[in-house]
Design a protein around this motif. Structure first.
Motif, short mmCIF file in Angstrom:
data_model
loop_
_atom_site.label_atom_id
_atom_site.label_comp_id
_atom_site.label_asym_id
_atom_site.label_seq_id
_atom_site.Cartn_x
_atom_site.Cartn_y
_atom_site.Cartn_z
N TYR A 48 -3.68 10.99 3.50
CA TYR A 48 -3.04 10.61 4.77
C TYR A 48 -4.02 10.31 5.90
N PRO A 49 -5.07 11.12 6.09
CA PRO A 49 -5.99 10.82 7.20
C PRO A 49 -6.69 9.46 7.08
N GLN A 50 -6.74 8.91 5.88
CA GLN A 50 -7.38 7.60 5.67
C GLN A 50 -6.36 6.46 5.63
N ALA A 51 -5.13 6.71 6.00
CA ALA A 51 -4.05 5.71 5.88
C ALA A 51 -4.36 4.42 6.63
N ILE A 52 -4.78 4.53 7.86
CA ILE A 52 -5.04 3.34 8.68
C ILE A 52 -6.19 2.54 8.10
N VAL A 53 -7.23 3.25 7.67
CA VAL A 53 -8.38 2.57 7.05
C VAL A 53 -7.92 1.85 5.78
N GLY A 54 -7.04 2.48 5.00
CA GLY A 54 -6.53 1.86 3.78
C GLY A 54 -5.80 0.57 4.05
N VAL A 55 -5.03 0.52 5.12
CA VAL A 55 -4.31 -0.71 5.49
C VAL A 55 -5.32 -1.82 5.77
N ASP A 56 -6.39 -1.49 6.47
CA ASP A 56 -7.44 -2.48 6.76
C ASP A 56 -8.17 -2.92 5.50
N ILE A 57 -8.57 -1.97 4.68
CA ILE A 57 -9.35 -2.28 3.47
C ILE A 57 -8.56 -3.16 2.50
N PHE A 58 -7.30 -2.80 2.28
CA PHE A 58 -6.49 -3.53 1.29
C PHE A 58 -5.76 -4.73 1.89
N HIS A 59 -5.84 -4.91 3.20
CA HIS A 59 -5.13 -5.99 3.90
C HIS A 59 -3.63 -5.94 3.58
N ALA A 60 -3.09 -4.75 3.67
CA ALA A 60 -1.70 -4.53 3.31
C ALA A 60 -0.75 -5.24 4.25
N GLY A 61 0.29 -5.81 3.67
CA GLY A 61 1.36 -6.40 4.45
C GLY A 61 2.56 -5.49 4.54
N LEU A 63 0.84 -1.19 0.00
CA LEU A 63 0.00 0.00 0.00
C LEU A 63 0.88 1.24 0.00
N PHE A 64 0.72 2.06 -1.03
CA PHE A 64 1.44 3.33 -1.14
C PHE A 64 0.56 4.42 -0.56
N ILE A 65 1.07 5.12 0.47
CA ILE A 65 0.32 6.19 1.12
C ILE A 65 1.03 7.51 0.83
N SER A 66 0.31 8.40 0.15
CA SER A 66 0.89 9.67 -0.26
C SER A 66 -0.21 10.59 -0.74
N SER A 67 0.13 11.86 -0.89
CA SER A 67 -0.77 12.78 -1.56
C SER A 67 -0.30 13.02 -2.99
N LEU A 98 7.94 -10.47 -9.46
CA LEU A 98 7.70 -10.10 -8.07
C LEU A 98 6.26 -10.43 -7.72
N ASP A 99 6.08 -10.95 -6.56
CA ASP A 99 4.75 -11.36 -6.13
C ASP A 99 4.11 -10.25 -5.29
N PHE A 100 3.90 -9.08 -5.91
CA PHE A 100 3.33 -7.93 -5.25
C PHE A 100 1.99 -7.57 -5.87
N LYS A 101 1.09 -7.14 -5.02
CA LYS A 101 -0.14 -6.51 -5.49
C LYS A 101 -0.07 -5.07 -4.99
N TRP A 102 -0.30 -4.10 -5.87
CA TRP A 102 -0.13 -2.69 -5.56
C TRP A 102 -1.47 -2.04 -5.27
N ALA A 103 -1.52 -1.21 -4.25
CA ALA A 103 -2.69 -0.40 -3.94
C ALA A 103 -2.21 0.97 -3.50
N ALA A 104 -3.06 1.96 -3.64
CA ALA A 104 -2.68 3.32 -3.25
C ALA A 104 -3.76 3.95 -2.39
N GLN A 105 -3.32 4.70 -1.40
CA GLN A 105 -4.20 5.50 -0.55
C GLN A 105 -3.66 6.93 -0.64
N LEU A 106 -4.37 7.79 -1.34
CA LEU A 106 -3.88 9.13 -1.62
C LEU A 106 -4.45 10.16 -0.66
#
Length: 125
Positions: free
Chosen positions: A37-50, A5-9, A27-35
């Motif tokens: 910052y205030p939603q960063a924690i929620v993004g980790v939960d939603i995308f099940h980021a490792g 999970l990429f977190i940035s503006s 590479l065995d990566f799945k990419w997701a982005a959360q653009l």
């Protein structure tokens, strides 16, 4: 498969990094982005980021990034955190080193690092 999970503006940076990750099919990566910052924690939960790449471009972003790291460590202690920082600003470099030494982040890379180096760091986490 690692969910990164990429977190940035910075949407453009996120698109560039996404293209770099997707170009390396071995590479065995799945990419997701959360653009947002205030939603960063929620993004980790939603995308099940490792793994989280947390963009901290300047001092204001860095302070927010450290708070996100603290929250993630409390809520998701197994998530790996990689800070992406600019090397030009001494205070940002210092905060990145301190965050790593305090266990708030697992590692950091500088903006001017090669995509190959960044992908190697992601693989190692």
């Amino acid at each position: 498969m690692k969910i990164v999970l990429f977190i940035s503006s910075n949407k453009m940076l996120g698109q560039g990094l996404s293209a770099a990750v997707q170009s390396k099919s071995k590479l065995d990566f799945k990419w997701a982005a959360q653009l947002n910052y205030p939603q960063a924690i929620v993004g980790v939960d939603i995308f099940h980021a490792g793994v989280v790449i947390l963009d901290a471009a300047d001092q204001a972003d860095m302070e927010q990034a450290v708070e996100i790291c603290r929250s993630l460590r409390q809520r998701e202690p197994n998530v790996k955190i990689l800070l992406l920082v600019r090397p030009e600003q001494a205070v940002v470099r210092e905060v990145a080193v301190n965050a790593k030494n305090a266990g708030l982040a697992d590692d950091f890379v500088f903006y001017d690092s090669s995509p190959t180096y960044l992908l190697a760091k992601l693989e190692a986490l």
